[in-house]
Design a protein around this motif. Structure first.
Motif, mmCIF file in Angstrom:
data_model
loop_
_atom_site.group_PDB
_atom_site.id
_atom_site.type_symbol
_atom_site.label_atom_id
_atom_site.label_comp_id
_atom_site.label_asym_id
_atom_site.label_seq_id
_atom_site.Cartn_x
_atom_site.Cartn_y
_atom_site.Cartn_z
ATOM 1 N N THR A 1 0.839 -1.200 0.000
ATOM 2 C CA THR A 1 0.000 0.000 0.000
ATOM 3 C C THR A 1 0.874 1.249 0.000
ATOM 4 O O THR A 1 1.945 1.282 0.615
ATOM 5 C CB THR A 1 -0.929 -0.002 1.228
ATOM 6 O OG1 THR A 1 -0.161 -0.281 2.403
ATOM 7 C CG2 THR A 1 -2.017 -1.050 1.101
ATOM 8 N N ALA A 2 0.379 2.268 -0.674
ATOM 9 C CA ALA A 2 1.105 3.547 -0.723
ATOM 10 C C ALA A 2 1.000 4.244 0.628
ATOM 11 O O ALA A 2 0.124 3.943 1.446
ATOM 12 C CB ALA A 2 0.516 4.419 -1.814
ATOM 13 N N GLY B 1 -2.283 7.426 2.591
ATOM 14 C CA GLY B 1 -3.685 7.493 2.170
ATOM 15 C C GLY B 1 -4.612 6.922 3.220
ATOM 16 O O GLY B 1 -4.189 6.189 4.117
ATOM 17 N N LEU C 1 -8.598 3.204 -0.615
ATOM 18 C CA LEU C 1 -7.549 2.971 -1.615
ATOM 19 C C LEU C 1 -8.161 2.490 -2.926
ATOM 20 O O LEU C 1 -9.204 1.843 -2.950
ATOM 21 C CB LEU C 1 -6.558 1.916 -1.101
ATOM 22 C CG LEU C 1 -5.804 2.230 0.183
ATOM 23 C CD1 LEU C 1 -4.852 1.082 0.530
ATOM 24 C CD2 LEU C 1 -5.041 3.544 0.073
ATOM 25 N N ASP D 1 -3.165 2.994 -5.803
ATOM 26 C CA ASP D 1 -2.480 3.241 -4.528
ATOM 27 C C ASP D 1 -1.663 2.033 -4.079
ATOM 28 O O ASP D 1 -1.233 1.974 -2.922
ATOM 29 C CB ASP D 1 -3.501 3.573 -3.432
ATOM 30 C CG ASP D 1 -4.286 4.828 -3.752
ATOM 31 O OD1 ASP D 1 -3.665 5.838 -4.100
ATOM 32 O OD2 ASP D 1 -5.532 4.784 -3.679
ATOM 33 N N PRO E 1 2.339 7.855 -6.242
ATOM 34 C CA PRO E 1 2.275 7.290 -4.892
ATOM 35 C C PRO E 1 3.625 6.770 -4.418
ATOM 36 O O PRO E 1 4.392 6.209 -5.207
ATOM 37 C CB PRO E 1 1.264 6.153 -5.018
ATOM 38 C CG PRO E 1 0.923 6.022 -6.443
ATOM 39 C CD PRO E 1 1.502 7.163 -7.212
#
Ligand code: MRU
Ligand code: ZN
Length: 220
Positions: free
Chosen positions: A49-50, A53, A58, A62, A97
């Protein structure tokens, strides 16, 4: 597709769904938490996951690709006609991202344990339990231990607790030093929990069991 046989797009769909699920549990409040899936092992590649955020909101965009030290890599299939995707420009210098701040720890846990997925959650019970049991949780005689792959009876299972650090190398060293064989989770004091498994579904089960056990020992 990387050598693990899982492609980034499929992993992204899984990670987005899982992040929304955990956010629904209240375990990823205020942008906290991060999730990853291993895409390949030689060399190690993860979809993660980025950073920053809302994990309940998401989208596939992302989810990013990282290497064994959590460095951003170009995503396969990303357009090459734009400056952002120019091969002469390192991935880390491109807009877009950024990987989770904790991607390096995911990679180290995946490498050390052979896990196919790693999840990190800021559950209240895990923070409370780690605060009350800084030497680790000793758990025995509980049916829920089976969900961690541990026997419900017999010798106690130890759920390790490590100190938090903003330095991912320090945190990674502490995590690897504290790993209990065959216990697929650990707590980070003042922070949350990490759990892992052969795939995202198994990592989820381990996270749910670890959180349940933390809630039990804190009456929460
Ligand atoms: C309130 S977010 C705290 C962050 O520092 C971190 O611990 C976290 O869990 C999320 O970081 P992220 O970089 O978004 O993956
Ligand atoms: Zn965190």
């Amino acid at each position: 597709m990387a050598d693990g046989g899982v492609d980034l797009a499929a992993a992204a769909r899984e990670l987005v769904t899982e992040a929304a699920r955990f956010a629904g549990f209240g375990w990823m409040r205020a942008t906290s938490g991060n999730l990853s899936v291993v895409l390949g092992r030689d060399p190690l590649r993860l979809a993660v996951t980025a950073s920053g955020g809302d994990k309940g909101e998401l989208t596939a965009g992302d989810i990013v690709l990282v290497d064994a030290v959590g460095r951003l890599l170009p995503s396969p299939g990303a357009g090459s006609a734009t400056a952002a995707a120019s091969p002469s420009r390192p991935a880390a210098a491109r807009p877009g991202p950024r990987p989770s701040a904790e991607a390096a720890l995911h990679a180290r846990l995946a490498a050390a344990t052979g896990a196919g997925a790693v999840v990190h959650l800021h559950t209240l019970a895990s923070v409370r339990a780690a605060g009350r049991h800084p030497g680790g949780l000793e758990l025995a005689g509980l049916e829920m231990l089976k969900a961690l792959g541990r026997p419900a009876d017999g010798p106690a299972t130890r759920l390790p607790v490590i100190q938090n650090s903003q330095d991912m190398t320090v945190l990674g060293d502490a995590a690897l030093a504290a790993l209990e064989p065959a216990v697929p989770a650990l707590l980070v004091a003042g922070h949350g929990l990490y759990a892992w498994g052969e795939d995202l579904r198994s990592a989820r089960r381990h996270a749910e069991a670890a959180d349940w056990l933390c809630a039990l020992v804190t009456d929460g």
